[in-house]
Every structure is written in C-alpha cells, then in structure tokens.
Design an enzyme around this catalytic site. Structure first.
Site, PDB file in Angstrom:
ATOM      1  N   GLY A 133      -3.281  -5.427   0.927  1.00 32.99           N
ATOM      2  CA  GLY A 133      -3.893  -6.386  -0.024  1.00 32.99           C
ATOM      3  C   GLY A 133      -4.856  -7.141   0.969  1.00 32.99           C
ATOM      4  O   GLY A 133      -4.662  -7.452   1.987  1.00 32.99           O
ATOM      5  N   ASP A 170       0.820  -1.068   0.129  1.00 34.33           N
ATOM      6  CA  ASP A 170      -0.040   0.075   0.051  1.00 34.33           C
ATOM      7  C   ASP A 170       0.962   1.188  -0.050  1.00 34.33           C
ATOM      8  O   ASP A 170       1.587   1.327   0.878  1.00 34.33           O
ATOM      9  CB  ASP A 170      -0.807  -0.108   1.205  1.00 34.33           C
ATOM     10  N   ASP A 207     -11.319  -5.774   6.326  1.00 32.27           N
ATOM     11  CA  ASP A 207     -10.448  -6.929   6.500  1.00 32.27           C
ATOM     12  C   ASP A 207     -10.340  -7.375   7.862  1.00 32.27           C
ATOM     13  O   ASP A 207     -10.147  -8.723   8.062  1.00 32.27           O
ATOM     14  CB  ASP A 207      -9.067  -6.499   5.953  1.00 32.27           C
TER      15      ASP A 207
HETATM   16  O1  RIB Z   1      -9.139  -3.621   2.211  1.00 34.99           O
HETATM   17  C1  RIB Z   1      -7.923  -2.825   2.167  1.00 34.99           C
HETATM   18  C2  RIB Z   1      -6.919  -3.186   1.146  1.00 34.99           C
HETATM   19  O2  RIB Z   1      -7.539  -2.960   0.000  1.00 34.99           O
HETATM   20  C3  RIB Z   1      -5.769  -2.319   1.097  1.00 34.99           C
HETATM   21  O3  RIB Z   1      -4.769  -2.814   1.873  1.00 34.99           O
HETATM   22  C4  RIB Z   1      -5.245  -2.582  -0.253  1.00 34.99           C
HETATM   23  O4  RIB Z   1      -4.196  -2.985  -0.724  1.00 34.99           O
HETATM   24  C5  RIB Z   1      -6.329  -3.075  -1.139  1.00 34.99           C
HETATM   25  O5  RIB Z   1      -6.244  -4.323  -1.355  1.00 34.99           O
END
Ligand code: RIB
Length: 293
Positions: free
Chosen positions: A37, A11, A238
């Site tokens: 990611g 990022d 996430d």
């Molecule tokens: O959900 C956040 C993520 O979305 C970030 O870390 C970025 O890499 C994208 O994949």
C-alpha cells in the site's frame, strides 16, 4: 513527526517467466504475500530511516488488516490513528516479470477513509512537521486533508499515484509533488522542462534509475540516480517519497534531500517486496560513501 494519510494493502506477488496475454493461462514461478500500500510503504520508508511517523488509514476487520497493523507497529509507527471498517483490507495483485511489474489494486477499506476520520485525528495532522499523501484513498478525503493542512500551516508532500485520482486545483495547496515521468505527462503534459519551470522547488519528477529533476527557480536541476542490480522495483517510488520527507524534515536542502531519496530508492529495489529493501539510515550513508559495493 511525519504523518502519512493513505492506503494499506496486502500485496499478492506473483513472479512469472512471462506476463499472460489476453485469454492465455501461464504458469507462475513463485507466489508470496507481502505488506504494501503506497501509504504504509511511505510510512515505513520514513520510519526505517529514523523519523517518528503516524499513519492514518483504514483496514478491514480481517487477517490482512491485523498483519498490516502489526507490521507498522514493528516499524515503530504510531497506529493509533488507524480505523477498522467493515470493508475488507485493500489488496494489490502484483505481477512481476524480469524488471517489470503490473499492479491491480482493489482498495477495499482504503476507500472507506472519510473526511470525518480526519476530523477525529485532526490534532495529529496539526502537530505534523509534514503530511505525506498519495491517491489510493477517496478524492474527497485527499481534498479535505489538504484543507486541514493549509489551515494548520503544515507542509504537504503529495505523490500523485494513481494519477487518475488527482485534481489540478490542489496544486496551490501542495508544498511538494512527486510524479514519475508517466504521471507527469498524464497530469501536466509532455513538456517536462516547462512544467518544472511552472512549479519551481515544488514539482520533483522521478526518473527511475536516472534519478529525479526539478527547477530551482533559476535553473533546471537533475539529481542523478544510482545504478544497481534490480530485483523488484515495487515500492521504489514510495521509498523515494518517505526518504524525501525524512530528509526535508531533518533540515536538508531540496537538492540534498532529492539525492538522499535517490540513494534510498536505489537500495529499495535490491530486494523483493515493496517494503523488503527499504533501507536504514546507515545503509543510505554507506552507499553515499561508496562503502557498500
Ligand atoms: O507503490 C507500490 C504499492 O502500490 C504496492 O505496495 C501496492 O500495494 C500498491 O499500492
């Protein structure tokens, strides 16, 4: 063991006083690189809470790839199922202004993850208590992952982000799906209540600081969120997914697991970077007990 099949990105985070308009140049305030990611983030969220996690994905043969692999290993995630490709490691350009962010992902190596890679690590998938998927890898690989999980009777938690890579036909083979409100509207329509009713105990719609909701087969359930001071919301979804998988594989009921995941997500937004604020188990329990205020 939890297996995550998904993306790893570096990022590139830019903090700014205002987002630029079309054709405008603005001065940013700060820049930093930070591992991310959606796949790697969800893997770390679960591992930090104590799950045994294996990550399946692709990185490039470059410095970003090396760093991302090292970070996963430092979080005690099994990286033996990571593949190195000739494409560059994925990146995400993240613009942050106040509590808002805008993200551009360039998938790079993530889009080189093919069904044949999954065949090579089929035993890992088959031994999993749950497989977590997001949609930053090729659609055909997601479809194949679902097929393998179905054959092996392994539950799947699918986070439909980015929503454009979703296929409605997958619903039958998904155990839990976790769109946010926007993704839910894009994929299923505006009437959240009737959509939830259609997918009882399967669809959990996340509502940011308002928590999350689902239908338990009889009643609509709203699990409230936890209001906190936000530094960066990147990775909150996430964290929710990784924590939900942790809680479900630890035997928590869906209601308990969603509450647990809400608390974990609230802790994650208090620090910069997708992975920066992801909590440990004791931090989640401290917040649940009201001990961290
Ligand atoms: O959900 C956040 C993520 O979305 C970030 O870390 C970025 O890499 C994208 O994949």
């Amino acid at each position: 063991m939890i297996t995550v099949i998904g993306s790893l990105n570096m990022d590139l985070i830019l903090q700014m006083g205002d987002f630029p308009q079309q054709g405008e140049t603005v001065l940013g305030e700060q820049f930093q690189t930070s591992p991310g990611g959606k796949g790697a983030n969800q893997a770390i969220a679960a591992a930090r809470l104590g799950s045994e996690v294996t990550m399946i994905g692709c990185i490039g043969n470059d410095n970003f790839g090396d760093t991302l692999q090292t970070v996963l290993a430092q979080e005690h995630i099994n990286t033996k199922s990571l593949f190195t490709t000739s494409a560059p490691t994925g990146i995400a350009n993240i613009l942050i202004h106040q509590n808002d962010n805008r993200i551009i992902v360039v998938p790079g190596a993530n889009y080189k993850l093919e069904p044949s890679h999954l065949d090579a690590v089929k035993d890992v998938i088959e031994q999993s208590k749950i497989v977590i998927l997001q949609l930053e890898i090729p659609k055909e690989t997601t479809a194949y992952a679902l097929e393998l999980c179905k054959d092996a009777n392994v539950p799947v938690l699918l986070n439909p982000a980015p929503a454009a890579n979703f296929d409605i036909q997958w619903m039958e083979d998904i155990t839990y799906i976790t769109p946010n409100e926007i993704e839910c509207a894009q994929l299923f329509g505006d009437n959240i209540d009737s959509i939830l009713e259609k997918y009882p105990n399967k669809m959990i719609v996340t509502l940011g600081s308002d928590g999350a909701c689902y239908f338990d087969g009889e009643y609509p359930i709203h699990v409230p969120g936890y209001m906190t001071k936000v530094v960066d919301t990147t990775g909150a979804g996430d964290t929710f997914n990784g924590a939900l998988a942790y809680a479900l594989t630890e035997g928590q009921s869906l209601d308990e697991a969603v509450y647990f995941a809400n608390i974990a997500a609230s802790l994650s937004v208090e620090k910069l970077g997708a992975q920066g604020g992801m909590p440990t188990l004791s931090q989640v329990y401290a917040r649940m007990a009201g001990l961290d205020e």
